[in-house]
Motif scaffolding. Structure first.
Motif, mmCIF file in Angstrom:
data_model
loop_
_atom_site.group_PDB
_atom_site.id
_atom_site.type_symbol
_atom_site.label_atom_id
_atom_site.label_comp_id
_atom_site.label_asym_id
_atom_site.label_seq_id
_atom_site.Cartn_x
_atom_site.Cartn_y
_atom_site.Cartn_z
ATOM 1 N N THR A 196 0.832 -1.201 0.000
ATOM 2 C CA THR A 196 0.000 0.000 0.000
ATOM 3 C C THR A 196 0.867 1.251 0.000
ATOM 4 O OG1 THR A 196 -0.103 -0.190 2.424
ATOM 5 C CG2 THR A 196 -1.995 -1.034 1.183
ATOM 6 N N ASN A 197 0.295 2.342 -0.524
ATOM 7 C CA ASN A 197 1.023 3.607 -0.445
ATOM 8 C C ASN A 197 0.803 4.234 0.932
ATOM 9 O OD1 ASN A 197 -1.497 4.948 -0.444
ATOM 10 N ND2 ASN A 197 -1.443 5.283 -2.661
ATOM 11 N N ALA A 198 1.362 5.411 1.143
ATOM 12 C CA ALA A 198 1.323 6.012 2.483
ATOM 13 C C ALA A 198 -0.101 6.259 2.949
ATOM 14 C CB ALA A 198 2.129 7.314 2.487
ATOM 15 N N GLU A 199 -0.948 6.813 2.071
ATOM 16 C CA GLU A 199 -2.322 7.113 2.462
ATOM 17 C C GLU A 199 -3.115 5.843 2.758
ATOM 18 O OE1 GLU A 199 -0.861 10.498 -0.136
ATOM 19 O OE2 GLU A 199 -0.798 8.316 -0.220
ATOM 20 N N GLN A 200 -2.947 4.837 1.933
ATOM 21 C CA GLN A 200 -3.642 3.569 2.159
ATOM 22 C C GLN A 200 -3.163 2.899 3.451
ATOM 23 O OE1 GLN A 200 -2.422 1.867 -1.548
ATOM 24 N NE2 GLN A 200 -4.399 2.256 -2.558
ATOM 25 N N THR A 201 -1.883 3.019 3.721
ATOM 26 C CA THR A 201 -1.338 2.432 4.947
ATOM 27 C C THR A 201 -1.923 3.107 6.169
ATOM 28 O OG1 THR A 201 0.715 1.927 3.755
ATOM 29 C CG2 THR A 201 0.789 1.821 6.155
ATOM 30 N N VAL A 202 -2.094 4.421 6.124
ATOM 31 C CA VAL A 202 -2.708 5.138 7.235
ATOM 32 C C VAL A 202 -4.156 4.697 7.433
ATOM 33 C CG1 VAL A 202 -3.515 7.413 7.988
ATOM 34 C CG2 VAL A 202 -1.166 7.116 7.235
ATOM 35 N N ASP A 203 -4.861 4.408 6.342
ATOM 36 C CA ASP A 203 -6.223 3.879 6.482
ATOM 37 C C ASP A 203 -6.216 2.593 7.309
ATOM 38 O OD1 ASP A 203 -7.282 5.938 4.975
ATOM 39 O OD2 ASP A 203 -7.353 4.784 3.115
ATOM 40 N N ASN A 204 -5.200 1.777 7.107
ATOM 41 C CA ASN A 204 -5.098 0.529 7.873
ATOM 42 C C ASN A 204 -4.707 0.778 9.327
ATOM 43 O OD1 ASN A 204 -5.860 -1.289 5.820
ATOM 44 N ND2 ASN A 204 -3.809 -1.208 4.927
ATOM 45 N N VAL A 205 -3.980 1.870 9.580
ATOM 46 C CA VAL A 205 -3.700 2.250 10.962
ATOM 47 C C VAL A 205 -5.013 2.576 11.676
ATOM 48 C CG1 VAL A 205 -2.548 3.918 12.471
ATOM 49 C CG2 VAL A 205 -1.403 3.116 10.390
ATOM 50 N N GLU A 233 18.416 4.054 -1.484
ATOM 51 C CA GLU A 233 18.697 3.798 -2.898
ATOM 52 C C GLU A 233 17.504 4.052 -3.812
ATOM 53 O OE1 GLU A 233 19.834 -0.272 -2.640
ATOM 54 O OE2 GLU A 233 21.833 0.163 -1.804
ATOM 55 N N ASP A 234 16.301 4.138 -3.238
ATOM 56 C CA ASP A 234 15.064 4.247 -4.008
ATOM 57 C C ASP A 234 14.349 5.521 -3.572
ATOM 58 O OD1 ASP A 234 12.443 4.059 -4.965
ATOM 59 O OD2 ASP A 234 12.332 1.887 -4.711
ATOM 60 N N GLY A 235 14.499 6.577 -4.371
ATOM 61 C CA GLY A 235 13.938 7.871 -4.011
ATOM 62 C C GLY A 235 12.435 7.872 -3.784
ATOM 63 N N PRO A 236 11.637 7.309 -4.697
ATOM 64 C CA PRO A 236 10.187 7.274 -4.493
ATOM 65 C C PRO A 236 9.785 6.514 -3.230
ATOM 66 C CG PRO A 236 10.687 6.908 -6.794
ATOM 67 C CD PRO A 236 11.997 6.895 -6.072
ATOM 68 N N PHE A 237 10.491 5.436 -2.930
ATOM 69 C CA PHE A 237 10.188 4.704 -1.708
ATOM 70 C C PHE A 237 10.516 5.545 -0.487
ATOM 71 C CE2 PHE A 237 11.635 1.673 1.646
ATOM 72 C CZ PHE A 237 10.396 1.132 1.946
ATOM 73 N N ALA A 238 11.644 6.221 -0.502
ATOM 74 C CA ALA A 238 12.022 7.093 0.611
ATOM 75 C C ALA A 238 10.972 8.184 0.827
ATOM 76 C CB ALA A 238 13.390 7.715 0.350
ATOM 77 N N GLU A 239 10.417 8.715 -0.268
ATOM 78 C CA GLU A 239 9.380 9.735 -0.149
ATOM 79 C C GLU A 239 8.127 9.170 0.500
ATOM 80 O OE1 GLU A 239 8.806 11.206 -4.074
ATOM 81 O OE2 GLU A 239 10.780 12.163 -4.186
ATOM 82 N N GLN A 240 7.785 7.945 0.161
ATOM 83 C CA GLN A 240 6.615 7.308 0.762
ATOM 84 C C GLN A 240 6.820 7.068 2.259
ATOM 85 O OE1 GLN A 240 3.343 6.100 -0.575
ATOM 86 N NE2 GLN A 240 4.002 7.913 -1.708
ATOM 87 N N VAL A 241 8.030 6.653 2.630
ATOM 88 C CA VAL A 241 8.333 6.450 4.042
ATOM 89 C C VAL A 241 8.207 7.774 4.795
ATOM 90 C CG1 VAL A 241 10.160 5.889 5.706
ATOM 91 C CG2 VAL A 241 9.800 4.434 3.693
ATOM 92 N N ALA A 242 8.770 8.833 4.244
ATOM 93 C CA ALA A 242 8.703 10.142 4.905
ATOM 94 C C ALA A 242 7.261 10.635 5.000
ATOM 95 C CB ALA A 242 9.568 11.153 4.153
ATOM 96 N N LEU A 243 6.485 10.455 3.928
ATOM 97 C CA LEU A 243 5.090 10.878 3.939
ATOM 98 C C LEU A 243 4.288 10.080 4.960
ATOM 99 C CD1 LEU A 243 2.688 12.464 2.875
ATOM 100 C CD2 LEU A 243 2.502 10.797 0.993
ATOM 101 N N PHE A 244 4.514 8.776 4.989
ATOM 102 C CA PHE A 244 3.779 7.965 5.954
ATOM 103 C C PHE A 244 4.083 8.390 7.382
ATOM 104 C CE2 PHE A 244 3.721 4.388 8.936
ATOM 105 C CZ PHE A 244 2.362 4.113 8.927
#
Length: 224
Positions: A108-117, A146-157
């Motif tokens: 899941t992306n950051a927003e979807q993961t928060v829904d599960n929280v 090493e993965d910029g988009p993934f790092a952005e998702q982690v920071a956003l989450f």
């Protein structure tokens, strides 16, 4: 009797031969809490990397309460459907939750993961209205370097998780966001860029212990 339930992914279940941060926190609480407590949960095993199954009891020190609700490759979306029954059956008072990396990495992306929280918290409170929860932010791993988009998702989450913790906090069922483990370094606190070695176990245990001490006066500051 205060009942703590560790909830998490591969960093919480641990692998055969490890102590786990669960063990480190139990040691800390045993020496600092000052009252009766239990570590509870429906599972006890470690993950066996040789067989790929969570069926190992080969703890570095097996002589501690090994109960937990953690699984290799499991995240918020996996634990949300399980947490209500686990809390109800084991009468958990405090949930120590470290989840999210696997969700963001594969499901899941950051927003979807928060829904599960939100779903997780709701189910836990439905089972035990006065349950307390300590949430650990996602610890960026080697992939995040090493993965910029993934790092952005982690920071956003992690940003969304902080807002969610504030929004869902309530007096009868406190929801506490712990700080990221102080001084975390993937080169010295993990054995593969993600999973904690002994140093990392202490840092994670310290993050949970520090949050509970600072917010609730529970125990004392963590000393490795």
């Amino acid at each position: 009797m205060l009942r703590f339930m560790p909830v998490g992914d591969s960093m919480t279940i641990g692998s055969a031969g490890e102590h786990t941060w669960r063990y480190r926190l139990w040691q800390h609480l045993r020496g600092t809490y000052g009252g009766p407590f239990q570590i509870v949960g429906p599972r006890e095993t470690l993950y066996d990397q040789a067989t790929g199954e969570p069926d190992s009891y080969e703890y570095a020190d097996p002589d501690f309460p090994r109960a937990h609700l953690a699984g290799w490759g499991e995240g918020w979306q996996h634990m949300a459907p399980l947490i209500g029954e686990a809390v109800r059956a084991h009468r958990a008072d405090v949930l120590l939750v470290s989840l999210g990396l696997i969700d963001l990495g594969f499901y899941t992306n950051a927003e979807q993961t928060v829904d599960n929280v939100w779903a997780f918290v709701s189910a836990a409170r439905e089972a035990r209205p006065r349950v307390r929860m300590v949430l650990l932010p996602v610890i960026p791993n080697i992939r995040a370097q090493e993965d910029g988009p993934f790092a952005e998702q982690v920071a956003l989450f992690n940003t969304l998780l902080a807002k969610t913790a504030a929004d869902l906090d309530e007096p009868r069922s406190p929801l506490l966001l712990a700080s990221s483990p102080e001084g975390w370094d993937i080169h010295t606190d993990t054995y593969d860029g993600t999973h904690p070695n002994a140093s990392g176990e202490h840092r994670i245990a310290g993050a949970f212990a520090g949050a509970m001490y600072e917010a609730w006066g529970l125990g004392e500051p963590y000393v490795a």
